[in-house]
Design an enzyme around this catalytic site. Structure first.
Site, PDB file in Angstrom:
ATOM      1  N   TYR A  63     -66.220 -28.843 -47.265  1.00 28.74           N
ATOM      2  CA  TYR A  63     -65.007 -29.554 -46.729  1.00 28.74           C
ATOM      3  C   TYR A  63     -66.539 -29.940 -45.013  1.00 28.74           C
ATOM      4  O   TYR A  63     -66.457 -28.908 -43.881  1.00 28.74           O
ATOM      5  CB  TYR A  63     -63.822 -29.757 -45.750  1.00 28.74           C
ATOM      6  CG  TYR A  63     -62.941 -30.185 -47.211  1.00 28.74           C
ATOM      7  CD1 TYR A  63     -63.738 -30.020 -48.126  1.00 28.74           C
ATOM      8  CD2 TYR A  63     -61.664 -29.824 -47.000  1.00 28.74           C
ATOM      9  CE1 TYR A  63     -62.604 -30.561 -49.493  1.00 28.74           C
ATOM     10  CE2 TYR A  63     -60.821 -30.075 -48.241  1.00 28.74           C
ATOM     11  CZ  TYR A  63     -61.189 -30.366 -49.668  1.00 28.74           C
ATOM     12  OH  TYR A  63     -60.915 -30.391 -50.682  1.00 28.74           O
ATOM     13  N   SER A 165     -59.105 -25.755 -58.621  1.00 27.39           N
ATOM     14  CA  SER A 165     -59.278 -27.755 -58.463  1.00 27.39           C
ATOM     15  C   SER A 165     -59.752 -28.323 -59.432  1.00 27.39           C
ATOM     16  O   SER A 165     -61.170 -27.774 -60.114  1.00 27.39           O
ATOM     17  CB  SER A 165     -59.555 -27.918 -57.209  1.00 27.39           C
ATOM     18  OG  SER A 165     -59.418 -28.908 -56.941  1.00 27.39           O
ATOM     19  N   GLY A 303     -53.722 -36.413 -46.401  1.00 26.32           N
ATOM     20  CA  GLY A 303     -54.206 -36.267 -44.753  1.00 26.32           C
ATOM     21  C   GLY A 303     -54.136 -37.035 -43.688  1.00 26.32           C
ATOM     22  O   GLY A 303     -53.134 -38.431 -43.848  1.00 26.32           O
TER      23      GLY A 303
END
Length: 709
Positions: A63, A165, A303
């Site tokens: 990220y 994931s 988010g």
């Protein structure tokens, strides 16, 4: 913006089957923190979330090229949050930004997993993370290497749990199979996309994993990059994510989707607006609440670019409780994308299923027997357990006492009529209990647990055999050790009922007959499966036993008579008949659990419980044979130390199915139509014969060194 006063109290959910609790709403750094949200904005969002009870914060090495990890670590330090009050996760796969080459810096090799973890911890200024994810499946790295690498992070204290994931169900199941085989920890959680528009994987593909491995979900993109908020119905706002085309992912998404498909999604989502208005919530809150309504979701990762968005997301904790089955059905009808339902019931199979031969057969499996795997795991977790192995000197004194007791009773009953109530009462209460004790003494001795010398154990077993009145000890040993080495293997494990028994004893009367005459089935069945060579030990066992029986009847008048021998024979018969201690024969390996239809299909590789323990008072007179999982895990630990093993490795045994009463085991075996002769796990291959024999395993699934462990 200050925190609103009427926000709901945060809800905490267990992460799958683990004991870790995470907030139902969590905060993630994907596409925001370290990116288009500056540091002060990130700090403000994280503090707003923490103040609302959020304890789970998610990021990844990829990220914003590691900036997301840095800024989240800075926030934790800035506000002085106690490390034990927060759950921090990161993900490993893309480490390209931290090197001059992609070689060995991308994927899930042991090298990158360990080095990537070290760099992530350095960026976050943390000693460990709570959750570490394999950010994508790496099909170029062997699964065993990946499983071992993530377990290394746990064993070295750099992570507490590991997960995946965006792996598919087969890949997660494969990771669990390797973990089980190696005695390691499997992936506890998966982080998939999950929202109203993307639901097939979570609601369909993963469904069996929730049951089988207790998989937890920490889902991301619950708003489908904001589409489900409804803000795109009239175009793309300048401050939205889709206006931020400098973000590579958003630009790629926009290009892949195309304007027409994007607009079609926006139009579909707009049809949900009346439902949100009726509930008095925003459409974004409805979308997030819908995700939380799925009980398999441990946490929804959100988010937020401002505290106001954080507070809005928290509303979903209250809103999801408003989603009645009727409202959820209405949403499904609008979306028209609900995956086919997979119904798995724990209730008894339907009558139509029971007529299917598959449901009347044994439980066939391709899975490895569970005891070796658990033994290795226990040794890894508790190395001191090996100190419990070795002979128990007390055994020879107990055996001598029981042999003496049986000879005394045989003497006292020498003139008592065989058909008198006294003869049978003494035989049932004292004789059967004593001879069952001797059966199990021979069981202990067969594992060389009375003396250090194997020869001393063989000879002492012949002595313990005397009150049983039938030569038994020499042949028991090879058959029983083969049972350990070849648990459930058809044609090798003589503890398994034969097909003949399963067919002709599949009724209440048949099962009652079997329970009444168990001793004869266990005596005769081995020879119908395969025969072990006749050795001098067998000859000595026969000679000594026949000599003892003859002496009892003919050579000691005044002390013993033919009725004395009848008492010993009756004691042996009752010990293997409808006697409470005889319940252990059935309790040990017959499957009493409700087995799901999926587990009956061998190719699914779903383990069926095949060994059951009993922790009741009858263990006092049966050498703790009730601790049967413990015994199969460590056959070299004697009866007096099995309770210590259970206590030492309690976390391995606490959740295993067990029996509370051997008497009830017999009752249910006879009268419960779902329990019977076919309720045994069988394998087509594997194992080995101990002590020679006419049958050899076609395929050995483990090495000689492993067998002897």
């Amino acid at each position: 913006m200050s925190k609103p006063e009427n926000l709901p109290e945060m809800e905490y959910r267990f992460l799958g089957r683990s004991g870790l609790q995470v907030s139902a709403i969590s905060l993630g750094g994907w596409l925001t923190y370290g990116g288009h949200v500056d540091r002060e904005g990130t700090y403000a969002c994280m503090k707003a979330a923490y103040d609302c009870g959020v304890n789970f914060f998610d990021c990844a090495e990829g990220y914003a090229d590691g900036e997301s990890e840095k800024v989240m670590g800075e926030a934790i330090k800035k506000y002085g949050w106690k490390r034990n009050d927060v759950v921090i996760s990161t993900k490993l796969y893309w480490g390209d930004s931290f090197s001059d080459s992609k070689i060995n810096n991308r994927g899930l090799s042991r090298k990158h997993v360990i080095e990537g973890m070290n760099m992530s911890l350095e960026r976050m200024q943390l000693e460990y993370v709570d959750l570490i994810y394999a950010h994508r499946p790496d099909r170029h790295t062997p699964m065993e290497e990946t499983v071992r690498a993530f377990n290394h992070l746990i064993h070295t204290g750099k992570a507490l749990y590991w997960g995946t994931s965006e792996w598919n169900a087969d890949e997660i199941a494969q990771a669990w199979r390797y973990a089980d085989k190696l005695g390691l920890i499997g992936p506890v959680m998966e982080q998939p996309r999950y929202n109203m528009l993307e639901r097939i994987q979570v609601e369909g593909e993963y469904s069996h994993l929730y049951r089988e491995v207790g998989l937890g979900l920490t889902v991301f993109s619950p708003m489908r990059q904001g589409i489900l908020s409804g803000k795109y119905k009239n175009g793309i706002p300048d401050d939205s994510r889709f206006a931020q085309t400098q973000v590579e992912f958003i630009a790629g998404f926009w290009e892949r989707t195309g304007k027409e498909q994007f607009q079609a999604m926006a139009d579909l989502v707009s049809k949900l607006e009346p439902i949100a208005e009726r509930l008095g919530i925003k459409q974004s809150v409805l979308a997030l609440a819908w995700v939380l309504a799925n009980p398999n979701v441990s946490s929804a990762i959100t988010g937020a670019s401002s505290p106001a968005q954080v507070y809005e997301n928290i509303e979903a904790v209250r809103a999801y409780k408003k989603l009645t089955p009727e409202i959820l059905k209405e949403i499904d009808e609008i979306l028209n994308n609900k995956p086919p339902t997979v119904t798995m019931s724990y209730a008894p199979a339907a009558e139509a299923e029971l007529e299917d031969p598959k449901y009347r057969d044994f439980f066939w499996t391709y899975t490895e027997e569970p005891h070796r795997t658990r033994r290795l795991a226990i040794i890894k977790a508790h190395p001191e357990v090996t100190k419990l192995c070795g002979p128990e000197p007390l055994t020879k004194f107990v055996v001598a006492g029981v042999v003496a007791l049986q000879l005394l009773l045989a003497h006292l009953l020498r003139n008592t009529s065989f058909w008198s109530w006294k003869f049978w009462a003494v035989g049932y209460v004292f004789g059967a209990t004593s001879n069952q004790n001797l059966f199990l003494a021979i069981h202990e001795i067969s594992h060389n647990l009375a003396f250090r010398s194997p020869m001393a154990n063989r000879l002492f077993a012949i002595f313990a055999n005397l009150p049983i009145a039938v030569p038994y000890s020499a042949s028991f040993r090879p058959y029983h050790l083969t049972h350990h080495k070849s648990l459930g293997v058809d044609g090798l494990d003589t503890d398994l009922p034969t097909a003949f028994e399963a067919i002709f004893l599949d009724s209440i009367l048949g099962k009652a007959f079997f329970c009444t005459f168990q001793i004869f089935f266990y005596a005769i069945r081995p020879m119908t499966v395969y025969r072990v060579p006749f050795t001098w030990v067998h000859g000595l066992n026969v000679a000594v036993q026949l000599g003892f029986d003859y002496a009892l009847v003919c050579l000691l008048p005044g002390y013993f008579t033919f009725r004395s021998l009848l008492y010993l024979l009756l004691s042996s018969f009752l010990a293997g008949s409808l006697h409470p201690t005889a319940g252990h024969f059935i309790a040990e390996h017959y499957v009493y659990e409700k087995i799901l239809p999926d587990a009956r299909e061998p190719s699914n590789n779903i383990p069926v419980p095949e060994t059951f323990s009993y922790y009741g008072p009858l263990n006092l007179v049966t050498y703790n044979v009730g601790l049967h999982n413990e015994h199969h895990d460590f056959p070299a630990i004697p009866w007096t130390r099995l309770p210590l093993l259970h206590k030492m490795a309690a976390e391995f045994y606490a959740d295993l199915p067990q029996h509370r009463s051997w008497t009830y085991v017999l009752w249910r075996f006879i009268f419960d139509e779902e329990v019977g002769m076919r309720c045994r796990v069988k394998r087509k291959q594997g194992g080995r014969v101990v002590g020679g024999g006419s049958v050899v395993a076609k395929v050995a699934d483990w090495k000689e060194s492993e067998i002897e462990a």
